[in-house]
Design a protein around this motif. Structure first.
Motif, PDB file in Angstrom:
ATOM      1  N   VAL A  74       0.604  -1.232  -0.628  1.00 38.29           N
ATOM      2  CA  VAL A  74      -0.169  -0.145  -0.118  1.00 38.29           C
ATOM      3  C   VAL A  74       0.743   1.487   0.115  1.00 38.29           C
ATOM      4  N   ASN A 150      -6.732  -3.093  -0.332  1.00 37.54           N
ATOM      5  CA  ASN A 150      -5.922  -1.934   0.356  1.00 37.54           C
ATOM      6  C   ASN A 150      -5.880  -1.223  -0.448  1.00 37.54           C
ATOM      7  N   VAL A 203      -0.944  -2.205   6.063  1.00 35.75           N
ATOM      8  CA  VAL A 203      -2.306  -1.727   6.128  1.00 35.75           C
ATOM      9  C   VAL A 203      -3.109  -3.171   6.773  1.00 35.75           C
ATOM     10  N   GLY A 204      -3.011  -4.063   6.539  1.00 33.53           N
ATOM     11  CA  GLY A 204      -3.507  -5.091   6.102  1.00 33.53           C
ATOM     12  C   GLY A 204      -2.681  -6.310   7.193  1.00 33.53           C
ATOM     13  N   CYS A 238     -15.013  -3.999   7.484  1.00 34.14           N
ATOM     14  CA  CYS A 238     -13.365  -3.881   7.174  1.00 34.14           C
ATOM     15  C   CYS A 238     -13.290  -3.343   5.403  1.00 34.14           C
ATOM     16  N   ARG A 239     -11.920  -3.175   5.010  1.00 32.32           N
ATOM     17  CA  ARG A 239     -12.352  -3.255   3.920  1.00 32.32           C
ATOM     18  C   ARG A 239     -12.684  -4.263   2.542  1.00 32.32           C
ATOM     19  N   CYS A 240     -12.641  -5.665   3.332  1.00 30.31           N
ATOM     20  CA  CYS A 240     -13.077  -6.424   2.459  1.00 30.31           C
ATOM     21  C   CYS A 240     -14.448  -6.831   2.351  1.00 30.31           C
ATOM     22  N   GLU A 247      -7.822  -7.799  11.126  1.00 30.43           N
ATOM     23  CA  GLU A 247      -6.670  -6.729  10.763  1.00 30.43           C
ATOM     24  C   GLU A 247      -7.177  -5.307  10.896  1.00 30.43           C
ATOM     25  N   THR A 248      -8.336  -4.905  11.602  1.00 35.85           N
ATOM     26  CA  THR A 248      -9.110  -4.450  12.434  1.00 35.85           C
ATOM     27  C   THR A 248      -8.936  -4.104  13.671  1.00 35.85           C
TER      28      THR A 248
END
Length: 377
Positions: A74, A150, A203-204, A238-240, A247-248
């Motif tokens: 990222v 990410n 980031v993740g 989460c971004r997913c 990862e959050t």
């Protein structure tokens, strides 16, 4: 035999005879064949330990097989040229421009970085492949990045894109960066460790696994997405697209949020500096993230029973600060039998683990079939 020399360094013919179980004449023939392919050379001898002649020393020729390695994460883009035996000719890493995140623009940036590195290689080098590590789920068969939340990438044909932009007459292989971090740690930092997990923190969170000495990849190369396993059912989005992913709670964003540090370049260094100065919010944030990190690692220890868990990325840089709460959480979560076996250590390759793993990926064909990979008849 070439793989042994690549991983363990130079060896005498007599040592190769002992470690491979082959007879002296076979070793001599193999050394001769690899020498004709330009992959090894004999220089010097070992002192004679008894009657008979000294044994010639066999060395890899780094320029005999060179890989172009690329890493997409990222916040940075890395490119390196790496030769047989793990010899790093050149390595450059730049911060990713926030306004150049598209796959096409990123591939163009790779070309600009790679050109001078390729030009600086020895005149007699042989480029054998390009390896790319990317922070996202990647289909190994065709190098398509199916989902990199990410990075904001979905269904990106990265291998084909790099082939088109680089215009190099060698194969391009693409794989998940945590998988390649595990490969590099296994081959270059901890050879002989047959059960290894590599936890990549940026980031993740990514996870690469070496089980019984072999990478655990799954049916298409998607295995190891531990960062998107559920750890807190009522947790943050989460971004997913899911909620409560590991990862959050233990990723970089969680650490910055808890420490009260704005996201962006230099955020992790700011947390580290504040913690070193005794800043209470920073110290509490590191303890909390360490706890969630340890809980996730405890789950993985129960699942895979590794000899060693290697922490890379952000976790490698902050290892000393995270270790106390992380270790306590691992002990609380992991079964005693498997938890006591698993050493938790910082990466031996630092921030370059995945990039060096990309080089190992590109060199794998040479180790598997030296003649075919080098174009010998």
């Amino acid at each position: 035999m070439l793989e042994k020399l690549h991983l363990s360094g130079s060896a005498s013919r007599s040592e190769l005879t002992t470690t491979t179980g082959l007879n002296r004449s076979t070793i001599a023939a193999l050394v001769g064949e690899l020498g004709e392919l330009g992959l090894v050379e004999e220089r010097g001898t070992t002192p004679a330990a008894g009657p008979g002649r000294p044994s010639p020393m066999v060395h890899t020729r780094p320029q005999g097989a060179v890989a172009l390695a690329i890493e997409f994460i990222v916040d940075s883009l890395g490119v390196a040229t790496v030769g047989l035996g793990g010899h790093v000719y050149n390595l450059v890493r730049i911060a990713r421009p926030t306004d150049r995140f598209s796959p096409a623009e990123t591939a163009q940036d790779v070309v600009k970085l790679a050109g001078p590195l390729l030009d600086a290689l020895p005149p007699d080098h042989r480029l054998v492949g390009v390896g790319a590590a990317v922070a996202g789920t990647t289909r190994r068969a065709d190098g398509v990045v199916t989902f990199a939340p990410n990075l904001g990438w979905r269904d990106v044909p990265l291998a084909a894109l790099l082939e088109e932009e680089l215009c190099l007459p060698v194969p391009v292989s693409v794989a998940n960066e945590a998988d390649l971090g595990a490969l590099a740690e296994h081959r270059r930092a901890r050879p002989g460790t047959d059960h290894l997990l590599y936890i990549s923190g940026e980031v993740g969170i990514g996870c690469g696994a070496i089980i019984d000495g072999r990478p655990l990849l799954g049916a298409a190369g998607y295995a190891g997405e531990a960062g998107h396993t559920l750890i807190k059912p009522d947790g943050r989005p989460c971004r997913c697209g899911a909620r409560g992913c590991w990862e959050t709670e233990a990723g970089e964003a969680a650490l910055l949020r808890l420490a009260g540090v704005p996201s962006g370049a230099g955020g992790i260094e700011t947390v580290a500096e504040r913690a070193a100065a005794g800043d209470e919010p920073a110290l509490r944030a590191l303890d909390e993230v360490g706890r969630w990190l340890g809980l996730g690692i405890g789950n993985l220890v129960n699942l895979f029973n590794p000899d060693v868990v290697v922490l890379g990325g952000v976790y490698e840089r902050l290892f000393a600060r995270l270790e106390p709460s992380m270790t306590e959480a691992v002990r609380a979560r992991a079964l005693a039998s498997s938890g006591e076996m698993a050493a938790i250590v910082r990466s031996g390759l630092g921030s370059d683990a995945a990039l060096l793993g990309a080089a190992e990926l590109a060199l794998s064909e040479v180790l598997a079939d030296p003649a075919a990979a080098t174009g010998a008849p």
